[in-house]
Write an enzyme that holds these catalytic residues in place. Structure first.
Site, PDB file in Angstrom:
ATOM      1  N   TYR A  62       0.827  -1.207   0.000  1.00  8.28           N
ATOM      2  CA  TYR A  62       0.000   0.000   0.000  1.00  8.28           C
ATOM      3  C   TYR A  62       0.861   1.257   0.000  1.00  8.28           C
ATOM      4  CZ  TYR A  62      -4.305  -2.650   0.967  1.00  8.28           C
ATOM      5  OH  TYR A  62      -5.380  -3.511   0.901  1.00  8.28           O
ATOM      6  N   LEU A 216     -17.899   0.642  -0.673  1.00 11.43           N
ATOM      7  CA  LEU A 216     -18.489   1.780  -1.386  1.00 11.43           C
ATOM      8  C   LEU A 216     -18.205   1.711  -2.886  1.00 11.43           C
ATOM      9  CD1 LEU A 216     -17.732   4.675   1.122  1.00 11.43           C
ATOM     10  CD2 LEU A 216     -19.824   3.323   0.868  1.00 11.43           C
ATOM     11  N   GLY A 219     -16.048   4.343  -4.396  1.00  9.25           N
ATOM     12  CA  GLY A 219     -16.648   5.671  -4.277  1.00  9.25           C
ATOM     13  C   GLY A 219     -17.912   5.869  -5.088  1.00  9.25           C
ATOM     14  N   ALA A 231     -16.743   8.548 -19.374  1.00 10.19           N
ATOM     15  CA  ALA A 231     -15.855   8.763 -20.522  1.00 10.19           C
ATOM     16  C   ALA A 231     -14.383   8.800 -20.152  1.00 10.19           C
ATOM     17  CB  ALA A 231     -16.224  10.075 -21.210  1.00 10.19           C
TER      18      ALA A 231
END
Length: 353
Positions: A62, A216, A219, A231
């Site tokens: 990470y 989530l 997001g 796009a």
């Protein structure tokens, strides 16, 4: 449903107590262009712990190791009170084929690196991060068991692997008296429910606590994206200069279907007087097979919003609406067995608990 971070849950078939929301730290460090700097990461950590949170999730790769290094600074005062989980698998040195993978050499070297970066002499939980399709399961299991016997790791777990391999590994561990897997970390959200076909039922049967990453959906379920965002060019993996939006596209979250589900989440959030993030997280929390979703905030405001999921209460109509909007086809043999159960068993009704 839990209402506080210090309403702890048992992790799988272990006696380890963990908070119902885990703090994800892939956002700790700005190495990839969109994470939290040191001061903000410290605020996130301290806010979570002050409210009773004890379950911290990181990985060797990470933010190029910054996540573990920052945690090594933050945990100095309360290491014993935390359940610290990290992962191994990812390549640590480009060009060196043995610096990544599931095999014993990668495993031991990665654990030693994590111990140094985290400034600790043991890990509470070690995940195999990603299945490599190369390493024999006996090599993995024996290596994990050796780390437990050495005291460098207390519990072992697995992430992002096929259900049949995980069940096979758990059976071998049981038969040979090796350390069993206690947790399964998988992607799970209203947008990604395919794990309900085999991974989630397997975890229930085999005694693994389910830890949900990306609840989530990158997001998307926060409601911050619209059709115009479809796009943008996707980026397959986090790297310097990438955006959360490009990752959401690459991972298949930001699609027409995903946005349609997000629209329903927003509708229900408005009805409940909650935010879309809280509704999406609370949906995962109400699943009895899920031990803890992982929240990966970049700011204190985002973390505070996410923790509000602990106070969301659904009624049957809300859950039915969310289930309808996000439903998947379970496929064979699940759909076949559901359709033909009555015929096969002569209409016999048996209550299951």
């Amino acid at each position: 449903m839990s209402h506080t971070l210090d309403t702890y849950r048992l992790l799988g078939r272990s006696g380890l107590r963990v908070s119902p929301l885990a703090l994800g730290t892939m956002t700790f460090g700005a190495d990839w262009g969109w994470g939290a700097d040191t001061d903000e990461a410290r605020k996130l950590f301290e806010s979570y712990v002050e409210r009773g949170g004890n379950f911290i999730d990181t990985a060797s790769m990470y933010t190029n190791g910054s996540s573990e290094r920052l945690l090594g600074e933050f945990i100095r005062e309360n290491r014993e009170s935390l359940v610290l989980a990290t992962k191994y698998t990812s390549l640590r040195r480009p060009g060196d084929p043995n610096s990544g993978g599931n095999h014993r050499k990668s495993m031991f070297a990665s654990v030693e690196s994590s111990l140094r970066q985290l400034n600790t002499d043991y890990l509470d939980l070690l995940y195999l991060h990603v299945w490599d399709f190369l390493t024999p399961v006996e090599e993995i299991l024996r290596g994990l068991d050796d780390l437990v016997r050495q005291g460098k790791v207390l519990y072992v777990a697995i992430s992002d692997a096929p259900a049949w391999q995980v069940s096979r590994m758990q059976t071998i561990a049981d038969l040979r008296g090796w350390s069993p897997l206690v947790a399964l970390q998988i992607e799970y959200s209203l947008i990604e429910r395919t794990v309900e076909r085999d991974l989630v039922p397997m975890a229930r049967e085999m005694g693994l606590g389910v830890i949900a990453w990306s609840p989530l959906a990158g997001g998307v379920l926060t409601g911050k994206y619209g059709r115009a965002d479809l796009a943008e060019q996707p980026v397959a993996a986090p790297r310097e200069g990438s955006t959360r939006k490009s990752l959401a596209l690459a991972q298949g979250h930001l699609t027409e279907r995903g946005l349609a589900i997000a629209d329903v989440v927003k509708e229900i959030a408005a009805q409940l007087g909650k935010t879309p993030s809280q509704v999406a997280l609370a949906w995962t929390l109400q699943n009895p097979d899920v031990t803890a979703p992982i929240v990966g905030a970049r700011t204190s405001a985002q973390l505070e919003d996410n923790l509000g999921a602990l106070d969301v209460a659904f009624d049957a109509a809300h859950l039915a609406r969310l289930d309808e909007a996000s439903a998947i086809d379970l496929g064979f043999p699940h759909e076949f067995l559901a359709r033909n159960r009555s015929a096969m068993f002569g209409g016999l009704k048996v209550e299951t608990r």
